[in-house]
Design a protein around this motif. Structure first.
Motif, PDB file in Angstrom:
ATOM      1  N   ARG A  77      24.641  74.114  30.184  1.00  0.00           N
ATOM      2  CA  ARG A  77      25.014  75.340  29.498  1.00  0.00           C
ATOM      3  C   ARG A  77      24.177  75.420  28.237  1.00  0.00           C
ATOM      4  NH1 ARG A  77      31.262  76.557  27.904  1.00  0.00           N
ATOM      5  NH2 ARG A  77      30.953  78.313  26.545  1.00  0.00           N
ATOM      6  N   PRO A  78      23.558  76.586  27.989  1.00  0.00           N
ATOM      7  CA  PRO A  78      22.606  76.645  26.886  1.00  0.00           C
ATOM      8  C   PRO A  78      23.194  76.089  25.601  1.00  0.00           C
ATOM      9  CG  PRO A  78      22.697  78.729  28.077  1.00  0.00           C
ATOM     10  CD  PRO A  78      23.770  77.862  28.641  1.00  0.00           C
ATOM     11  N   GLY A  79      22.490  75.141  25.050  1.00  0.00           N
ATOM     12  CA  GLY A  79      22.879  74.606  23.754  1.00  0.00           C
ATOM     13  C   GLY A  79      24.051  73.640  23.785  1.00  0.00           C
ATOM     14  N   VAL A  80      24.675  73.461  24.922  1.00  0.00           N
ATOM     15  CA  VAL A  80      25.874  72.628  24.956  1.00  0.00           C
ATOM     16  C   VAL A  80      25.696  71.447  25.898  1.00  0.00           C
ATOM     17  CG1 VAL A  80      28.345  72.582  25.435  1.00  0.00           C
ATOM     18  CG2 VAL A  80      27.298  74.655  24.540  1.00  0.00           C
ATOM     19  N   GLY A  81      25.090  71.716  27.015  1.00  0.00           N
ATOM     20  CA  GLY A  81      25.015  70.669  28.028  1.00  0.00           C
ATOM     21  C   GLY A  81      26.071  70.959  29.047  1.00  0.00           C
ATOM     22  N   LEU A  97      35.470  71.766  31.022  1.00  0.00           N
ATOM     23  CA  LEU A  97      35.220  73.211  31.160  1.00  0.00           C
ATOM     24  C   LEU A  97      34.091  73.664  30.248  1.00  0.00           C
ATOM     25  CD1 LEU A  97      38.599  75.174  31.300  1.00  0.00           C
ATOM     26  CD2 LEU A  97      36.893  74.895  33.098  1.00  0.00           C
ATOM     27  N   ARG A  98      34.026  73.044  29.052  1.00  0.00           N
ATOM     28  CA  ARG A  98      33.000  73.441  28.076  1.00  0.00           C
ATOM     29  C   ARG A  98      31.593  73.252  28.618  1.00  0.00           C
ATOM     30  NH1 ARG A  98      35.575  71.002  23.386  1.00  0.00           N
ATOM     31  NH2 ARG A  98      36.933  72.621  22.593  1.00  0.00           N
ATOM     32  N   GLN A  99      31.461  72.393  29.624  1.00  0.00           N
ATOM     33  CA  GLN A  99      30.121  72.137  30.153  1.00  0.00           C
ATOM     34  C   GLN A  99      29.710  73.176  31.193  1.00  0.00           C
ATOM     35  OE1 GLN A  99      29.786  68.075  31.388  1.00  0.00           O
ATOM     36  NE2 GLN A  99      31.031  67.392  29.689  1.00  0.00           N
ATOM     37  N   ALA A 134      40.410  80.251  24.841  1.00  0.00           N
ATOM     38  CA  ALA A 134      40.787  78.889  24.455  1.00  0.00           C
ATOM     39  C   ALA A 134      39.702  78.217  23.608  1.00  0.00           C
ATOM     40  CB  ALA A 134      41.074  78.049  25.696  1.00  0.00           C
ATOM     41  N   GLU A 135      38.454  78.689  23.749  1.00  0.00           N
ATOM     42  CA  GLU A 135      37.364  78.071  22.973  1.00  0.00           C
ATOM     43  C   GLU A 135      37.594  78.237  21.476  1.00  0.00           C
ATOM     44  OE1 GLU A 135      33.677  79.670  24.502  1.00  0.00           O
ATOM     45  OE2 GLU A 135      33.606  78.116  26.062  1.00  0.00           O
ATOM     46  N   ILE A 153      32.994  70.998  39.686  1.00  0.00           N
ATOM     47  CA  ILE A 153      33.402  69.765  38.998  1.00  0.00           C
ATOM     48  C   ILE A 153      33.294  68.563  39.939  1.00  0.00           C
ATOM     49  CG2 ILE A 153      35.357  68.620  37.861  1.00  0.00           C
ATOM     50  CD1 ILE A 153      36.114  71.403  36.731  1.00  0.00           C
ATOM     51  N   GLU A 154      33.700  68.768  41.204  1.00  0.00           N
ATOM     52  CA  GLU A 154      33.622  67.667  42.180  1.00  0.00           C
ATOM     53  C   GLU A 154      32.167  67.252  42.394  1.00  0.00           C
ATOM     54  OE1 GLU A 154      34.879  68.753  46.131  1.00  0.00           O
ATOM     55  OE2 GLU A 154      35.316  66.681  46.695  1.00  0.00           O
ATOM     56  N   LYS A 155      31.299  68.264  42.588  1.00  0.00           N
ATOM     57  CA  LYS A 155      29.885  68.008  42.895  1.00  0.00           C
ATOM     58  C   LYS A 155      29.152  67.264  41.795  1.00  0.00           C
ATOM     59  CE  LYS A 155      26.618  69.502  45.387  1.00  0.00           C
ATOM     60  NZ  LYS A 155      26.012  68.930  46.565  1.00  0.00           N
ATOM     61  N   THR A 156      29.590  67.534  40.565  1.00  0.00           N
ATOM     62  CA  THR A 156      28.871  66.919  39.453  1.00  0.00           C
ATOM     63  C   THR A 156      29.514  65.608  39.023  1.00  0.00           C
ATOM     64  OG1 THR A 156      30.115  68.412  38.038  1.00  0.00           O
ATOM     65  CG2 THR A 156      27.873  69.037  38.528  1.00  0.00           C
ATOM     66  N   GLY A 157      30.344  65.065  39.929  1.00  0.00           N
ATOM     67  CA  GLY A 157      30.885  63.724  39.675  1.00  0.00           C
ATOM     68  C   GLY A 157      32.135  63.701  38.826  1.00  0.00           C
TER      69      GLY A 157
END
Ligand SMILES: Nc1nc2c(ncn2[C@@H]2O[C@H](COP(=O)(O)OP(=O)(O)O[C@H]3O[C@H](CO)[C@@H](O)[C@H](O)[C@@H]3O)[C@@H](O)[C@H]2O)c(=O)[nH]1
Length: 257
Positions: A248-252, A168-170, A80-81, A191-195
């Motif tokens: 994620r490297p280079g993305v955040g 998802l990209r993160q 999908a990316e 996803i839940e844990k990171t708010g």
């Protein structure tokens, strides 16, 4: 208008896949579908190719061997990316998930959810013909995750769910550790844990009438071990096996290393 991709992983789903695809396209005519087939011995991959040749909304990814639900979905997320997609939906091929419920999920995503989960264990949610032992494993898995991971979700193992692609990209997909259905727990918890904004809506889950579940004791054991190790590491601060939230490297983004 938002663009949606429904990812359907398949392993020996020759009899059920055509109806899953047809009902999905009826329910959401604008969606794309990606079938991720792990070289099914029953020829599901060939059948998917035939359907894709007739309808350009359908694509097929062929993988060389059965490698677990988690790996199949990650392969779909990576696909999908390279395509223009706002929301990715996970759906079983076997008729357990009702495509007619997709518009509700898409509405939740359009209204801002990072993850929308079709839940059986909330008011209005139902299962039909699902054996008692499966209901116990499912409810037990959610209860265990609520206790160990302090999740607030009511159906963290549900496989009928939609993700916002920007969220998802993160996630660092290389760090996602689960092969089997534990993948569902891992992704939701990350996803839940990171708010993230995780919402549930009631669904009716229908036991398949054709083919066989791929559930095994190894899949249950993986979930038990991983949830236990994440939970302990989360509580007692060890980094080993814990979910740490790095970019994620280079993305955040989020990683589960
Ligand atoms: N490509 C691929 N597909 C797979 C694999 N294993 C399973 N699948 C596909 O994944 C879907 C779900 O597999 P089932 O084995 O039919 O799942 P289930 O027992 O009905 O379990 C359901 O409930 C679980 C607990 O809530 C869910 O975690 C799971 O996602 C699913 O919805 C089906 O389309 C199946 O063909 C695999 O290794 N590779």
């Amino acid at each position: 208008m938002s663009s949606t991709l429904v990812v359907i992983p398949t392993y020996n789903e020759l009899r059920t896949l055509p109806s899953a695809i047809e009902r999905t396209l009826q329910a959401v005519p604008t969606t794309r579908i990606l079938v991720v087939d792990d070289n099914s011995p029953d020829g599901t991959g060939r059948l998917a190719d035939e359907i894709a040749a007739r309808d350009d909304r359908v694509s097929v990814m062929h993988r060389s061997e059965k490698n677990g639900l988690g790996a199949a979905y990650i392969a779909g997320f990576r696909w999908a990316e390279d395509h223009d997609v706002d929301f990715i939906i996970e759906m079983d091929a076997d008729g357990s998930h009702q495509p007619e419920e997709l518009p509700l999920m898409i509405t939740q995503l359009e209204r801002g959810a990072d993850l929308s989960i079709g839940a059986r264990w909330i008011p209005g949610g139902k299962t039909r013909n699902w054996p008692l032992y499966r209901r116990l494993i499912s409810r037990g898995g959610t209860l265990y995750a609520r206790i160990l991971l302090r999740s607030k979700l009511h159906d963290i193992t549900s496989g009928f769910r939609g993700f916002r692609v920007a969220t998802l990209r993160q996630i660092d997909f290389d760090s996602v550790a689960s092969q089997g259905y534990c993948f569902q727990i891992e992704m939701a918890w990350l996803i839940e844990k990171t708010g993230g904004d995780v919402r549930e809506f009631p669904i009716t889950f229908v036991e398949r009438v054709e083919g066989a579940s791929k559930m095994s004791s190894a899949i249950v054991a993986e979930a038990l071990l991983k949830v236990t190790s994440w939970g302990l590491a989360d509580r007692f601060g060890s980094s080993r096996g814990a979910m740490e939230y790095s970019r994620r490297p280079g993305v955040g983004g989020i990683s589960s290393k």
